[in-house]
Scaffold this motif. Structure first.
Motif, PDB file in Angstrom:
ATOM      1  N   ILE A  26      46.295  53.111  40.460  1.00  0.00           N
ATOM      2  CA  ILE A  26      47.220  52.432  41.378  1.00  0.00           C
ATOM      3  C   ILE A  26      47.174  50.918  41.121  1.00  0.00           C
ATOM      4  N   LEU A  27      45.983  50.397  40.893  1.00  0.00           N
ATOM      5  CA  LEU A  27      45.865  48.966  40.588  1.00  0.00           C
ATOM      6  C   LEU A  27      46.578  48.622  39.280  1.00  0.00           C
ATOM      7  N   LEU A  28      46.482  49.500  38.292  1.00  0.00           N
ATOM      8  CA  LEU A  28      47.189  49.263  37.025  1.00  0.00           C
ATOM      9  C   LEU A  28      48.703  49.222  37.232  1.00  0.00           C
ATOM     10  N   ILE A  29      49.200  50.113  38.063  1.00  0.00           N
ATOM     11  CA  ILE A  29      50.636  50.121  38.373  1.00  0.00           C
ATOM     12  C   ILE A  29      51.023  48.842  39.096  1.00  0.00           C
TER      13      ILE A  29
ATOM     14  N   ALA B  77      48.132  36.405  42.327  1.00  0.00           N
ATOM     15  CA  ALA B  77      48.195  37.829  42.652  1.00  0.00           C
ATOM     16  C   ALA B  77      47.794  38.668  41.442  1.00  0.00           C
ATOM     17  N   ILE B  78      48.264  38.270  40.275  1.00  0.00           N
ATOM     18  CA  ILE B  78      47.911  38.975  39.039  1.00  0.00           C
ATOM     19  C   ILE B  78      46.407  38.880  38.792  1.00  0.00           C
ATOM     20  N   ALA B  79      45.846  37.706  38.943  1.00  0.00           N
ATOM     21  CA  ALA B  79      44.408  37.517  38.736  1.00  0.00           C
ATOM     22  C   ALA B  79      43.593  38.328  39.741  1.00  0.00           C
ATOM     23  N   GLN B  80      44.070  38.386  40.974  1.00  0.00           N
ATOM     24  CA  GLN B  80      43.363  39.146  42.001  1.00  0.00           C
ATOM     25  C   GLN B  80      43.333  40.637  41.654  1.00  0.00           C
ATOM     26  N   VAL B  81      44.458  41.172  41.198  1.00  0.00           N
ATOM     27  CA  VAL B  81      44.503  42.581  40.812  1.00  0.00           C
ATOM     28  C   VAL B  81      43.617  42.820  39.585  1.00  0.00           C
ATOM     29  N   GLN B  82      43.613  41.883  38.644  1.00  0.00           N
ATOM     30  CA  GLN B  82      42.766  42.032  37.464  1.00  0.00           C
ATOM     31  C   GLN B  82      41.282  42.058  37.847  1.00  0.00           C
ATOM     32  N   CYS B  83      40.885  41.255  38.816  1.00  0.00           N
ATOM     33  CA  CYS B  83      39.496  41.274  39.292  1.00  0.00           C
ATOM     34  C   CYS B  83      39.167  42.614  39.949  1.00  0.00           C
ATOM     35  N   LYS B  84      40.102  43.135  40.742  1.00  0.00           N
ATOM     36  CA  LYS B  84      39.899  44.443  41.361  1.00  0.00           C
ATOM     37  C   LYS B  84      39.787  45.533  40.291  1.00  0.00           C
ATOM     38  N   LEU B  85      40.583  45.405  39.232  1.00  0.00           N
ATOM     39  CA  LEU B  85      40.508  46.370  38.126  1.00  0.00           C
ATOM     40  C   LEU B  85      39.151  46.315  37.440  1.00  0.00           C
ATOM     41  N   LEU B  86      38.644  45.124  37.234  1.00  0.00           N
ATOM     42  CA  LEU B  86      37.330  44.978  36.612  1.00  0.00           C
ATOM     43  C   LEU B  86      36.257  45.675  37.445  1.00  0.00           C
ATOM     44  N   ILE B  87      36.288  45.458  38.743  1.00  0.00           N
ATOM     45  CA  ILE B  87      35.322  46.092  39.639  1.00  0.00           C
ATOM     46  C   ILE B  87      35.491  47.611  39.611  1.00  0.00           C
TER      47      ILE B  87
END
Length: 112
Positions: free
Chosen positions: A84-87, A9-19
């Motif tokens: 929101i993704l950072l939160i 889940a953490i990795a998925q959010v990090q990928c979304k943050l990168l995008i």
């Protein structure tokens, strides 16, 4: 969420943050390009006699530019979504950390 699901889940959010960061950068560059174009138009306008007139003309270009307005809204939306993704990322990290010493050493080494 089970403990073993947090790293994914953490990795998925990090990928979304990168995008999201890439999209924000792309929009920011487009806005800068538009501003540079306006500055060029103002700089070579012989009717504009001083800096105040040039600033006013540039502000008028920005105010009447549909592209600039649209990109500004997109930038605000993308920035909001990134925040929101950072939160969400912080929440996942904190929930994962609350589960105690069960954190895998590889995640500890990555600072997660």
């Amino acid at each position: 969420m089970d403990l073993h699901n947090y790293p994914a889940a953490i990795a998925q959010v990090q990928c979304k943050l990168l995008i999201a960061n890439q999209e924000i950068e792309k929009i920011s560059q487009a806005l800068s390009g538009i501003c540079n174009q306006f500055e060029l138009q103002v700089a070579f306008d012989s009717k504009l006699k001083n800096e105040q007139q040039r600033k006013a003309k540039k502000a008028e270009f920005i105010r009447t530019s549909g592209d600039y307005e649209q990109l500004s809204r997109q930038l605000a939306d993308k920035t909001y979504n990134r925040d929101i993704l950072l939160i969400q990322l912080e929440q996942f990290k904190n929930e994962f950390a609350v589960d105690g010493d069960a954190r895998p050493k590889t995640l500890q080494a990555l600072g997660l």
